[in-house]
Write an enzyme that holds these catalytic residues in place. Structure first.
Site, short mmCIF file in Angstrom:
data_model
loop_
_atom_site.label_atom_id
_atom_site.label_comp_id
_atom_site.label_asym_id
_atom_site.label_seq_id
_atom_site.Cartn_x
_atom_site.Cartn_y
_atom_site.Cartn_z
N ASP A 221 0.92 -1.13 -0.12
CA ASP A 221 -0.09 0.09 0.10
C ASP A 221 1.03 1.20 0.12
O ASP A 221 2.17 1.23 0.27
CB ASP A 221 -1.04 -0.11 1.21
CG ASP A 221 -1.90 1.14 1.33
OD1 ASP A 221 -2.44 1.64 0.13
OD2 ASP A 221 -2.36 1.63 2.19
N LYS A 222 0.62 2.29 -0.29
CA LYS A 222 1.35 3.53 -0.33
C LYS A 222 1.37 4.62 0.85
O LYS A 222 2.23 4.60 1.61
CB LYS A 222 0.81 4.59 -1.82
CG LYS A 222 2.08 5.53 -1.88
CD LYS A 222 1.54 6.62 -2.95
CE LYS A 222 0.65 7.44 -2.79
NZ LYS A 222 0.82 8.48 -1.68
N THR A 223 0.04 5.16 0.96
CA THR A 223 -0.02 5.97 2.24
C THR A 223 0.03 5.13 3.46
O THR A 223 -0.73 4.30 3.77
CB THR A 223 -1.23 6.89 2.20
OG1 THR A 223 -1.54 7.34 0.76
CG2 THR A 223 -1.61 7.65 2.91
N ASP A 473 -4.62 6.24 -4.19
CA ASP A 473 -4.11 7.52 -4.78
C ASP A 473 -4.23 7.69 -6.24
O ASP A 473 -4.45 6.49 -6.84
CB ASP A 473 -2.90 7.92 -4.07
CG ASP A 473 -2.67 9.24 -3.75
OD1 ASP A 473 -3.40 10.16 -4.45
OD2 ASP A 473 -1.91 9.79 -2.81
N GLY A 607 -4.23 -0.49 6.75
CA GLY A 607 -5.61 -0.13 6.94
C GLY A 607 -6.87 -1.06 6.95
O GLY A 607 -6.30 -2.26 6.42
N ASN A 609 -8.84 -1.15 4.94
CA ASN A 609 -9.36 -1.47 3.57
C ASN A 609 -8.28 -2.39 2.91
O ASN A 609 -8.53 -2.80 1.72
CB ASN A 609 -9.33 -0.20 2.69
CG ASN A 609 -8.08 0.73 2.97
OD1 ASN A 609 -7.31 0.36 3.88
ND2 ASN A 609 -7.79 1.43 1.93
N ASP A 610 -7.36 -2.59 3.56
CA ASP A 610 -6.57 -3.90 3.22
C ASP A 610 -6.71 -5.21 3.78
O ASP A 610 -6.04 -6.25 3.30
CB ASP A 610 -4.90 -3.41 3.43
CG ASP A 610 -4.62 -2.16 3.04
OD1 ASP A 610 -4.82 -1.85 1.83
OD2 ASP A 610 -4.08 -1.33 3.81
#
Length: 701
Positions: A221-223, A473, A607, A609-610
């Site tokens: 994931d990025k953020t 993103d 998160g 969401n992951d």
């Protein structure tokens, strides 16, 4: 009030009207808000611990043409939906009315229910080691069968008693396929789990440690994973007379305090005060903090007395306001009448990911006309502004910032007609406000990489472990971060696959173009699909070094490709590096698609969401101790990706131990006459191989 009754949440059914308590609650179901507003923490579903303001569902349009679009849908009307598992922090009501919501979904039908179902009943993970272990055991059974027949024949020839023959023959089978084999294979996993615990990695599924030893691709994931959680304001670039001024770092000064640019930054946000503390989207928070203004909200008593006419007010601190001087003319006298400079936010149109913008209607204290302010994705904002107000070099300036990894937000403004009263503004459509704007400039935000990110990714590349970015993103920001952290090398080319679904009788199609040309023009030059290299195995090392291609796509394109271009999926999975604007279920689908082309996939995220992707991956590691850790087999106490190489190292050590145990335990016990001696030797081998990770197997490369 007499009609209100208290029941258990398990007795709720769709259609019930529930009252949301003033001090908040955890939602037991999905419900649509019909009265009042709520401030909700949706981190359970989105992974973003940012309070979201939910408003009541508007009345359907009277226009007959709009009836089809007015049907309630939880996804379309998510700004009015309270989702199960989310926390209502605070409610607001007007004129003494209660905050009410209608139950629309319960149990496993809710958004949280679907997430829990995917955690409880994931698709089974197939691991080659365990499949091969069964084949190896069958071979041992065959060897045991040969030994069994040999023992019987040999005993008969030596005239051994029948009872002894039976015992010795069966003993051969239990020695060759020993019952203690599973326990012996677990030894390596136990030692690895202990070492992982010492370095702050906790495991709830020990069997996955072995699988981590074979990971050859890791999704990030990025953020919050590759980059820091928050955004920092790098600066602003204002526009005057359709020309960009020089970038400015300090926004909090007397020169800009009464400018429309700062007024837009002060009003165009979704911030709110929770127990006296300013809360909201991190981007909005940074933007508001940068100007140093003060936000004041009406209290519950005031809203009950004055209805909705009490708006949220923002004002600059007194030290920023220039001292009032005696006016030289009548116009200035009129302007100086209000002693305080304040702006009231009259109406807010929340941020929409589909529209990529948000807007507000505000009025400066003492002004007759209201102002409309808008902020959002630069391309979307520029398209809604008067062409003569947008600088000619807009695309070039935007491209320069995005290539450097900055997150860019555009601002726009226009004065509204004086005939627009407060009541008319409350009922006006969004499209009537968001058009014919004046382009004001850009806000440049910086999302810094975590310090350890480039070094960890370099280690993984040296070990021939592929890395992939999966983020919610935007595409340009994701590609830029991928280049900054070394996931995509400077000389590598990025090809964006833009898939369009069937529409108006036209078949689905894919447009290919280079990421570098994406922002240079509105219609980037297309690439001939035949010219795109899709083979993974190159003829020579020189060929590999000359042509390095990476595919990038967004969530919508990914879904279209899965549905309409099944033959292209394996090729794109072999070279896909950046997946932007991905929804939680799309992340899970990506993991499955990568597994279908024989990758052993790891997933690292932070998160809720992951959750689906963390559970579905061969080795999922969560950097958060919140919801994501429930679904993830591994949880790291240190919120950085440095835990990934450590996990793979221990996985490889445990895998070697298990493999050696599988082969040696049975062979040694079969070869030696005395069972006790064989057990001692086997246990010594376990200890030797479980500590052998300190030598050759401790290196990733």
């Amino acid at each position: 009030i007499s009609e209100i009754e208290e029941i258990f949440s398990t007795d709720l059914v769709p259609g019930d009207v529930m009252v949301i308590p003033l001090n908040g609650t955890i939602m037991p179901c999905d419900a649509v808000l019909i009265n009042g507003t709520c401030i909700v923490n949706e981190s359970m579903l989105t992974g973003e611990s940012v309070p979201v303001t939910k408003t009541n569902l508007p009345n359907p349009s009277v226009d007959v043409k709009g009836i089809g679009d007015e049907l309630y849908n939880p996804e379309t009307h998510k700004r009015h939906t309270l989702f199960c598992g989310t926390t209502v922090i605070q409610t607001r009501f007007y004129t003494g009315e209660l905050v009410k919501a209608i139950v629309v979904r319960t149990g496993f039908s809710t958004s949280k229910g679907q997430l829990v179902r995917s955690i409880l009943y994931p698709k089974p993970t197939d691991f080659k080691l365990y499949r091969d272990a069964y084949l190896f055991l069958l071979c041992l059974v065959a060897v045991a069968g040969i030994g069994f027949i040999y023992t019987i024949i040999n005993s008969i020839l030596n005239e051994v008693q029948v009872g002894v023959i039976i015992i010795e023959s069966l003993d051969i089978i239990t020695i060759t396929v020993p019952p203690a084999l599973p326990a012996a294979m677990t030894a390596g996993i136990v030692y690895a789990q202990r070492r992982l615990k010492k370095i702050g990695i906790f495991c709830i599924s020990p069997q996955r440690i072995n699988i981590c030893g074979q990971l050859n691709l890791v999704c990030f994931d990025k953020t919050g994973t590759l980059t820091e959680d928050g955004l920092d304001l790098w600066g602003i670039q204002r526009v005057e007379n359709a020309r960009f001024l020089s970038p400015e770092e300090n926004v909090c000064n007397e020169m800009l305090v009464k400018s429309q640019f700062v007024a837009c930054m002060a009003t165009c946000h979704s911030l709110t005060k929770i127990e006296g503390v300013l809360s909201g989207d991190p981007l909005d928070l940074k933007m508001f903090e940068a100007i140093g203004w003060i936000l004041e909200e009406a209290t519950e008593e005031e809203t009950a007395l004055h209805n909705r006419i009490m708006p949220t007010v923002v004002r600059p601190p007194k030290q920023l306001l220039p001292e009032s001087t005696p006016a030289g003319n009548q116009e200035m006298e009129l302007f100086e009448l209000p002693a305080i400079y304040e702006i009231g936010i009259v109406r807010q149109f929340p941020f929409s990911s589909a529209l990529q913008r948000m807007s507000v209607v505000a009025r400066v204290l003492g002004d007759r006309k209201m102002d409309a302010y808008m902020k959002g994705a630069p391309e979307a904002i520029a398209g809604l502004c008067k062409p003569e107000t947008v600088p000619v070099d807009f695309q070039n300036v935007l491209e320069d910032f995005t290539k450097q990894g900055f997150r860019v937000i555009a601002l726009a403004h226009r004065k509204l007609e004086s005939k627009l009263t407060w009541h008319k503004v409350q009922n006006i459509s969004r499209d009537a406000i968001e058009n014919n704007m004046d382009f004001m400039g850009l806000i440049i935000m910086q999302n810094k990489l975590k310090q350890e990110t480039p070094a960890v990714l370099e280690d993984l590349h040296k070990a021939n472990i592929r890395t992939v970015m999966v983020t919610g993103d935007s595409m340009l920001t994701a590609v830029s971060v991928a280049r900054d952290c070394g996931m995509i090398l400077p000389q590598d080319k990025v090809i964006i696959a833009e898939a369009l679904p069937p529409k108006d009788g036209k078949v689905a199609k894919i447009n290919w173009h280079y990421a570098d040309s994406l922002t240079q023009c509105s219609h980037p030059s297309a690439i001939d699909p035949e010219a795109i290299p899709v083979k993974l195995v190159h003829d020579s090392l020189e060929d590999l070094q000359m042509t390095r291609y990476h595919f990038a796509m967004n969530g919508k394109s990914f879904s279209v490709i899965l549905e309409h271009f099944q033959d292209l999926v394996p090729k794109l999975m072999l070279h896909g590096t950046v997946f932007a604007r991905m929804a939680p279920d799309q992340k899970t689908q990506l993991i499955e698609a990568l597994q279908n082309v024989d990758y052993f996939v790891g997933m690292c995220g932070d998160g809720a969401n992951d959750c689906g992707a963390l559970k579905r991956a061969h080795g999922g590691i969560s950097l958060s101790e919140l919801e994501a850790s429930v679904a993830s087999p591994f949880t790291s106490k240190t919120p950085s990706i440095s835990c990934v190489p450590n996990l793979i190292r221990e996985g490889r050590a445990a895998l070697i131990t298990s493999f050696c145990e599988l082969a040696l335990f049975s062979i040694v016990t079969y070869s030696l006459d005395h069972f006790i001696i064989s057990i001692l030797i086997s246990n010594m081998l376990v200890l030797f191989f479980s500590d052998f990770h300190n030598c050759a197997f401790y290196s990733l490369v």
